[in-house]
Design a protein around this motif. Structure first.
Motif, mmCIF file in Angstrom:
data_model
loop_
_atom_site.group_PDB
_atom_site.id
_atom_site.type_symbol
_atom_site.label_atom_id
_atom_site.label_comp_id
_atom_site.label_asym_id
_atom_site.label_seq_id
_atom_site.Cartn_x
_atom_site.Cartn_y
_atom_site.Cartn_z
ATOM 1 N N VAL A 272 46.459 46.072 45.611
ATOM 2 C CA VAL A 272 46.246 45.970 44.167
ATOM 3 C C VAL A 272 45.724 44.588 43.797
ATOM 4 O O VAL A 272 44.773 44.454 43.009
ATOM 5 C CB VAL A 272 47.548 46.288 43.403
ATOM 6 C CG1 VAL A 272 47.359 46.028 41.916
ATOM 7 C CG2 VAL A 272 47.963 47.738 43.623
ATOM 8 N N THR A 273 46.318 43.543 44.358
ATOM 9 C CA THR A 273 45.827 42.192 44.075
ATOM 10 C C THR A 273 44.437 41.979 44.672
ATOM 11 O O THR A 273 43.615 41.251 44.103
ATOM 12 C CB THR A 273 46.791 41.134 44.620
ATOM 13 O OG1 THR A 273 47.065 41.399 46.013
ATOM 14 C CG2 THR A 273 48.107 41.160 43.856
ATOM 15 N N GLU A 274 44.159 42.603 45.792
ATOM 16 C CA GLU A 274 42.844 42.523 46.422
ATOM 17 C C GLU A 274 41.765 43.049 45.481
ATOM 18 O O GLU A 274 40.713 42.413 45.283
ATOM 19 C CB GLU A 274 42.864 43.328 47.722
ATOM 20 C CG GLU A 274 41.582 43.356 48.511
ATOM 21 C CD GLU A 274 41.743 44.194 49.768
ATOM 22 O OE1 GLU A 274 41.087 43.885 50.768
ATOM 23 O OE2 GLU A 274 42.540 45.168 49.761
ATOM 24 N N ILE A 275 42.017 44.212 44.879
ATOM 25 C CA ILE A 275 41.050 44.804 43.944
ATOM 26 C C ILE A 275 40.835 43.892 42.735
ATOM 27 O O ILE A 275 39.704 43.673 42.286
ATOM 28 C CB ILE A 275 41.531 46.198 43.500
ATOM 29 C CG1 ILE A 275 41.491 47.168 44.681
ATOM 30 C CG2 ILE A 275 40.671 46.726 42.352
ATOM 31 C CD1 ILE A 275 42.144 48.500 44.404
ATOM 32 N N CYS A 276 41.927 43.334 42.228
ATOM 33 C CA CYS A 276 41.824 42.460 41.062
ATOM 34 C C CYS A 276 40.984 41.224 41.378
ATOM 35 O O CYS A 276 40.141 40.802 40.565
ATOM 36 C CB CYS A 276 43.216 42.057 40.595
ATOM 37 S SG CYS A 276 43.224 41.115 39.061
ATOM 38 N N VAL A 277 41.180 40.648 42.561
ATOM 39 C CA VAL A 277 40.451 39.434 42.925
ATOM 40 C C VAL A 277 38.966 39.704 43.076
ATOM 41 O O VAL A 277 38.133 38.942 42.566
ATOM 42 C CB VAL A 277 41.028 38.827 44.216
ATOM 43 C CG1 VAL A 277 40.135 37.689 44.724
ATOM 44 C CG2 VAL A 277 42.429 38.299 43.982
ATOM 45 N N ILE A 278 38.581 40.788 43.753
ATOM 46 C CA ILE A 278 37.154 41.019 43.966
ATOM 47 C C ILE A 278 36.445 41.361 42.652
ATOM 48 O O ILE A 278 35.284 40.982 42.451
ATOM 49 C CB ILE A 278 36.895 42.106 45.035
ATOM 50 C CG1 ILE A 278 37.477 43.461 44.626
ATOM 51 C CG2 ILE A 278 37.440 41.680 46.381
ATOM 52 C CD1 ILE A 278 37.140 44.583 45.600
ATOM 53 N N ILE A 279 37.125 42.026 41.748
ATOM 54 C CA ILE A 279 36.518 42.298 40.436
ATOM 55 C C ILE A 279 36.354 40.994 39.655
ATOM 56 O O ILE A 279 35.328 40.763 38.998
ATOM 57 C CB ILE A 279 37.366 43.317 39.657
ATOM 58 C CG1 ILE A 279 37.236 44.701 40.309
ATOM 59 C CG2 ILE A 279 36.951 43.378 38.190
ATOM 60 C CD1 ILE A 279 38.107 45.760 39.700
ATOM 61 N N LEU B 131 49.220 43.220 36.417
ATOM 62 C CA LEU B 131 49.824 42.492 37.534
ATOM 63 C C LEU B 131 50.766 41.392 37.049
ATOM 64 O O LEU B 131 51.821 41.158 37.652
ATOM 65 C CB LEU B 131 48.727 41.900 38.417
ATOM 66 C CG LEU B 131 47.987 42.909 39.298
ATOM 67 C CD1 LEU B 131 46.797 42.265 39.983
ATOM 68 C CD2 LEU B 131 48.935 43.496 40.338
ATOM 69 N N LEU B 132 50.405 40.724 35.974
ATOM 70 C CA LEU B 132 51.292 39.689 35.449
ATOM 71 C C LEU B 132 52.546 40.294 34.838
ATOM 72 O O LEU B 132 53.638 39.710 34.917
ATOM 73 C CB LEU B 132 50.558 38.836 34.421
ATOM 74 C CG LEU B 132 49.497 37.905 35.027
ATOM 75 C CD1 LEU B 132 48.707 37.214 33.938
ATOM 76 C CD2 LEU B 132 50.145 36.877 35.936
ATOM 77 N N PHE B 133 52.416 41.456 34.234
ATOM 78 C CA PHE B 133 53.594 42.165 33.742
ATOM 79 C C PHE B 133 54.533 42.496 34.903
ATOM 80 O O PHE B 133 55.749 42.303 34.817
ATOM 81 C CB PHE B 133 53.169 43.436 33.010
ATOM 82 C CG PHE B 133 54.316 44.233 32.446
ATOM 83 C CD1 PHE B 133 54.801 43.982 31.165
ATOM 84 C CD2 PHE B 133 54.920 45.230 33.197
ATOM 85 C CE1 PHE B 133 55.867 44.705 30.645
ATOM 86 C CE2 PHE B 133 55.984 45.967 32.688
ATOM 87 C CZ PHE B 133 56.456 45.702 31.404
ATOM 88 N N LEU B 134 53.957 42.980 35.991
ATOM 89 C CA LEU B 134 54.763 43.320 37.164
ATOM 90 C C LEU B 134 55.351 42.073 37.815
ATOM 91 O O LEU B 134 56.465 42.112 38.351
ATOM 92 C CB LEU B 134 53.910 44.090 38.169
ATOM 93 C CG LEU B 134 53.442 45.477 37.708
ATOM 94 C CD1 LEU B 134 52.494 46.083 38.730
ATOM 95 C CD2 LEU B 134 54.628 46.393 37.458
ATOM 96 N N GLY C 26 56.882 41.182 30.774
ATOM 97 C CA GLY C 26 57.468 41.807 31.956
ATOM 98 C C GLY C 26 58.901 41.365 32.184
ATOM 99 O O GLY C 26 59.773 42.167 32.534
ATOM 100 N N ILE C 27 59.157 40.063 31.963
ATOM 101 C CA ILE C 27 60.523 39.555 32.129
ATOM 102 C C ILE C 27 61.462 40.185 31.112
ATOM 103 O O ILE C 27 62.548 40.674 31.455
ATOM 104 C CB ILE C 27 60.528 38.017 31.989
ATOM 105 C CG1 ILE C 27 59.724 37.380 33.131
ATOM 106 C CG2 ILE C 27 61.959 37.481 31.979
ATOM 107 C CD1 ILE C 27 59.554 35.879 33.004
ATOM 108 N N VAL C 28 61.036 40.203 29.848
ATOM 109 C CA VAL C 28 61.895 40.719 28.774
ATOM 110 C C VAL C 28 62.157 42.206 28.943
ATOM 111 O O VAL C 28 63.302 42.680 28.849
ATOM 112 C CB VAL C 28 61.262 40.429 27.404
ATOM 113 C CG1 VAL C 28 62.036 41.137 26.297
ATOM 114 C CG2 VAL C 28 61.219 38.932 27.142
#
Length: 424
Positions: free
Chosen positions: A65-72, A300-303, A40-42
């Motif tokens: 978006v982070t909420e969905i990722c956490v519950i999954i 999410l980490l890319f973003l 993501g940085i590059v």
């Protein structure tokens, strides 16, 4: 070429990389999260037509978006744990939750108040949002797939996975404490909010979360494995997307009832797992959730890397960076060591568990949520810079070292019985 065309191209490339990279980096001092974060940085440093990523301006989108990722991720963690819930069998997780987590929050808040001269509420918020751990970001330190053997888990992986499942839900009362303090005292200090916070945000919401999760989990467990109706006995059809249904149902119902949905999702997963431990349907559910989790985490980490490339760390001061490094290298290891004293873990294992309290997506969610509830009298971009730097440092530090450290620990563990037999 339009902007949407470029987004589709990057989404496709990212999904392929998420499928290929786990096997490429296996056994190497590298991890999938590190690759996507650095990508993501590059990519965002290149002159390409890509959308702007700004969690401050896009707070609501970031929160959901982070909420969905956490519950999954919580559903995946609960389904993967083979060990039945119990006071003694889960002793390591309870210790990390009841001692280590609280020590970490208090120490981080005190350091933030001292180094950054932040108001008490902002300092407490930083400690609360950096409290959740996230073994998803270093797969070597979490348990694997569900198995029939309830003892088929080493204590290190079990402790870190159990801790992550529990503290992702119980970080909410601490976040609400910061919100209540800011609402009651602004940039100062007050204790008037404590009574209402304990009654509602600690006791009531946690109780609703646990009870709701147990009821929904038991109902789904009966439906999946034991109902006489073959139409409702979904375990026979082996459809993995049912895991998403269980995740969203537990979360939504509990939130509507006023409880903590994160806690309910993990409790639901554990209850479904307990309904029939030897059934292969658990592997189907777990594998489906893991794939969705890997895609979301990679994106999410890319973003997050994109946000860093676009100047997300510009407001970071040396004091903010020092807090992140102190948390990862001093506060968490010492708090983890203190919490695990007197437990069953050996010395080397205790240090591994204490040192691998990985910060990740949960921290981003809690920060986005809290900033939507209350003003903390600190520039939001400065808060985001400190949390983003801490997650970046954790992903790189733990992602690079987890593989070699855990491999060495596994080799030592398997060699011990051989030495014992030889000496006998």
């Amino acid at each position: 070429m339009t902007l949407s065309d470029a987004v589709f191209a990057w989404l496709g490339a990212g999904a392929l990389l998420a499928a290929v990279l786990p096997r490429v980096v296996a056994g190497r001092p590298l991890s999938l999260p590190v690759v996507f974060l650095m990508s993501g940085i590059v990519v965002y440093l290149l002159p390409l037509p890509l959308p702007v990523v700004d969690p401050v301006e896009q707070r609501l989108l970031t929160e959901h978006v982070t909420e969905i990722c956490v519950i999954i991720a919580l559903m995946g963690a609960g389904l993967a744990l083979n060990r039945p819930v119990g006071r003694r069998s889960w002793a390591s997780a309870w210790r990390l939750l009841g001692v280590t987590m609280l020590l970490t929050v208090v120490a981080t808040a005190v350091v933030a108040w001292w180094l950054l001269d932040w108001p008490p509420a902002a300092a407490l918020l930083l400690g609360a949002v950096l409290a959740p751990t996230d073994p998803v970001l270093a797969s070597e330190v979490r348990v694997g797939e569900p198995t029939e053997d309830k003892h088929d888990e080493d204590e290190v992986r079990f402790a870190l996975t159990g801790e992550a499942g529990l503290n992702d839900g119980l970080a909410f009362p601490l976040t609400y404490a910061a919100i209540a303090l800011a609402a009651a005292a602004g940039s100062g200090w007050s204790a008037e909010w404590v009574g209402g916070w304990v009654a509602e945000d600690v006791v009531f919401k946690c109780l609703v979360g646990v009870v709701s999760g147990l009821l929904i989990g038991k109902l789904l467990g009966w439906m999946f494995f034991r109902t006489r109706s073959s139409t409702l006995r979904l375990a026979e059809y082996r459809e993995g997307f049912v895991a998403l249904a269980a995740t969203f149902l537990a979360y939504g119902v509990t939130e509507l009832a006023g409880g903590y949905g994160f806690l309910a999702v993990f409790t639901t997963a554990c209850a479904v797992r307990a309904a029939e431990r030897a059934h292969g349907f658990h592997n189907v559910l777990h594998d489906f959730v893991e794939q969705i989790e890997r895609l979301l985490t990679s994106a999410l980490l890319f973003l997050l890397g994109a946000f860093i490339a676009l100047g997300g760390l510009a407001p970071l001061t040396w004091q903010g960076a020092a807090i992140g490094l102190l948390l990862l290298l001093v506060i968490r290891p010492l708090a983890g060591w203190a919490g695990l004293l007197g437990g069953s873990l050996k010395n080397g294992e205790r240090w591994v568990v204490a040192g691998y309290g990985i910060r990740g997506i949960g921290s981003l969610y809690y920060l986005a949520y809290a900033l939507g509830q209350q003003d903390f009298f600190v520039p939001q971009r400065e808060l985001w810079a400190v949390v983003t730097f801490t997650v970046l440092a954790s992903v790189v530090l733990h992602g690079v070292t987890a593989g070699p450290v855990v491999l060495r620990l596994d080799r030592r563990r398997t060699a011990e019985p051989v030495r014992c037999r030889g000496s006998g």
